[in-house]
Design a protein around this motif. Structure first.
Motif, mmCIF file in Angstrom:
data_model
loop_
_atom_site.group_PDB
_atom_site.id
_atom_site.type_symbol
_atom_site.label_atom_id
_atom_site.label_comp_id
_atom_site.label_asym_id
_atom_site.label_seq_id
_atom_site.Cartn_x
_atom_site.Cartn_y
_atom_site.Cartn_z
ATOM 1 N N GLU A 60 -30.017 9.450 32.601
ATOM 2 C CA GLU A 60 -29.018 8.180 32.139
ATOM 3 C C GLU A 60 -29.428 6.716 33.175
ATOM 4 O OE1 GLU A 60 -24.942 6.103 31.743
ATOM 5 O OE2 GLU A 60 -25.570 8.901 31.467
ATOM 6 N N ASP A 82 -27.363 10.697 23.851
ATOM 7 C CA ASP A 82 -27.165 10.388 25.175
ATOM 8 C C ASP A 82 -26.941 11.282 25.967
ATOM 9 O OD1 ASP A 82 -28.257 7.880 24.726
ATOM 10 O OD2 ASP A 82 -26.441 6.421 24.171
ATOM 11 N N ASN A 83 -26.025 11.999 25.996
ATOM 12 C CA ASN A 83 -25.500 13.300 27.168
ATOM 13 C C ASN A 83 -26.149 14.006 26.808
ATOM 14 O OD1 ASN A 83 -24.425 13.835 24.322
ATOM 15 N ND2 ASN A 83 -22.299 13.879 25.075
ATOM 16 N N THR A 106 -30.350 15.917 27.388
ATOM 17 C CA THR A 106 -31.299 15.899 28.240
ATOM 18 C C THR A 106 -32.606 17.771 27.924
ATOM 19 O OG1 THR A 106 -30.927 15.383 30.493
ATOM 20 C CG2 THR A 106 -32.935 16.082 30.481
ATOM 21 N N ARG A 130 -25.878 12.115 36.603
ATOM 22 C CA ARG A 130 -26.656 10.888 35.767
ATOM 23 C C ARG A 130 -27.849 10.639 35.751
ATOM 24 N NH1 ARG A 130 -20.874 7.960 34.193
ATOM 25 N NH2 ARG A 130 -21.864 7.514 32.186
ATOM 26 N N THR A 159 -34.113 5.686 33.007
ATOM 27 C CA THR A 159 -33.501 4.978 32.082
ATOM 28 C C THR A 159 -33.115 3.382 32.218
ATOM 29 O OG1 THR A 159 -34.083 7.520 30.988
ATOM 30 C CG2 THR A 159 -33.101 5.123 29.736
#
Length: 314
Positions: free
Chosen positions: A123, A272-273, A275, A120, A126
């Motif tokens: 995430e 959010d999940n 890329t 992750r 960020t």
């Protein structure tokens, strides 16, 4: 002197390719592809040139009419689905690509995206930039299943790295290699169903358009991650966005999209999940050099009356 159009944006006047073409008596002219062109520019793109080294922009049959001088189109890359090959062939224009030039680069980015998803990283980085300090548990790759669709050079290279990391590698392909003990070859639906990380490496075409659609996403594990470094047309983006929003699958990482750059109204925005990278898989210095040289030599050979090494039109 033949005029050679170059649209690949990393090729510039005075570089190795420019020098090579000039040494063979050709004149390079530059019109870098950085996004969709205006209709008038598309219609006249090939006017007055004898050959072209192309980025991945669309080349339609309409663009090839009234181009009496044009003899050869050479992709500075592997994929050629952006070119209307039948239309070019009907007009006597040779079409070539540069296979075997970027598969290591593609495989390395693919595994990089797998690691990003497993830990992750997007995430986390960020969050750290925003002043937080997340320390959630990620997942080891060892013992997980890497599913690969397509076993050309990039699929094979990805499988080798995955196996070296201790992953179980399952592959769906029409060309299995029974001599590879690290890979388990099986059917497409089994690979999709079993994969913890499903990576696409097959060619684009009518039979593979939206290969990963809503029904197939439904058969994936809810913890699975989809990786696409092949072609954007392989994935139904609306269905993928829905699957990511509803938790049908855990995540996705896309280096290629059906429309590039990513449209402002794309359903893939705000997830959010997910890329998304900017079609970078083959964009290493080494791969760029190999691909550009292959394209330049295809131009040189065709204009000299020789058969090119990598024609896709015959």
């Amino acid at each position: 002197m033949a005029r050679i159009l170059i649209t690949t944006d990393y090729l510039t006047a005075g570089d190795e390719i420019d020098t090579l073409l000039r040494r063979h008596g050709h004149e390079p002219v530059y019109s870098p592809y950085t996004g969709p062109r205006e209709p008038a520019d598309r219609e006249t793109l090939f006017n007055g040139v004898d050959g072209a080294i192309l980025a991945s922009e669309p080349v339609t049959g309409n663009m090839l009419t009234d181009t009496a001088r044009l003899k050869v189109l050479a992709r500075s890359g592997v994929g050629y689905d952006s070119i209307d090959v039948p239309a070019a062939t009907a007009l006597g224009i040779r079409v070539c690509n540069a296979p075997g030039t970027n598969h290591h680069s593609v495989a390395e980015l693919t595994i990089g995206l797998v690691i990003m998803a497993a830990r992750r990283l997007a995430e986390v980085t960020t969050a750290v930039q925003q002043g937080r300090w997340p320390r959630g548990a990620g997942h080891e790759l060892r013992g997980s299943t890497l599913g690969i669709i397509g076993y050309g050079p990039s699929g094979r290279a990805t499988a080798q790295i995955g196996a070296a990391l201790g992953m179980t590698v399952q592959v769906s392909t029409s060309h299995p290699d029974a001599d590879d003990p690290a890979v388990h070859f099986t059917d497409l639906d089994t690979v999709i169903r079993n994969a913890d990380y499903l990576s696409l490496h097959t060619r684009a075409g009518h039979s593979t358009r939206r290969l990963i659609d809503g029904p197939r996403l439904q058969t994936m594990k809810p913890t699975a991650v989809l990786i696409n470094t092949a072609r954007g047309s392989l994935v139904d983006e609306d269905a993928l966005a829905k699957a990511l929003r509803t938790g049908t699958i855990a995540g996705a990482a896309l280096d290629v999209l059906e429309n590039e750059p990513l449209p402002l109204n794309s359903p893939l925005r705000g997830l959010d999940n997910l890329t998304i990278t900017s079609h970078l898989a083959g964009q290493t210095a080494q791969a760029r050099t190999r691909a550009a040289l292959a394209a330049a030599h295809a131009i040189i050979d065709v204009l000299a009356g020789r058969e090119p090494d990598h024609p896709v039109d015959r």
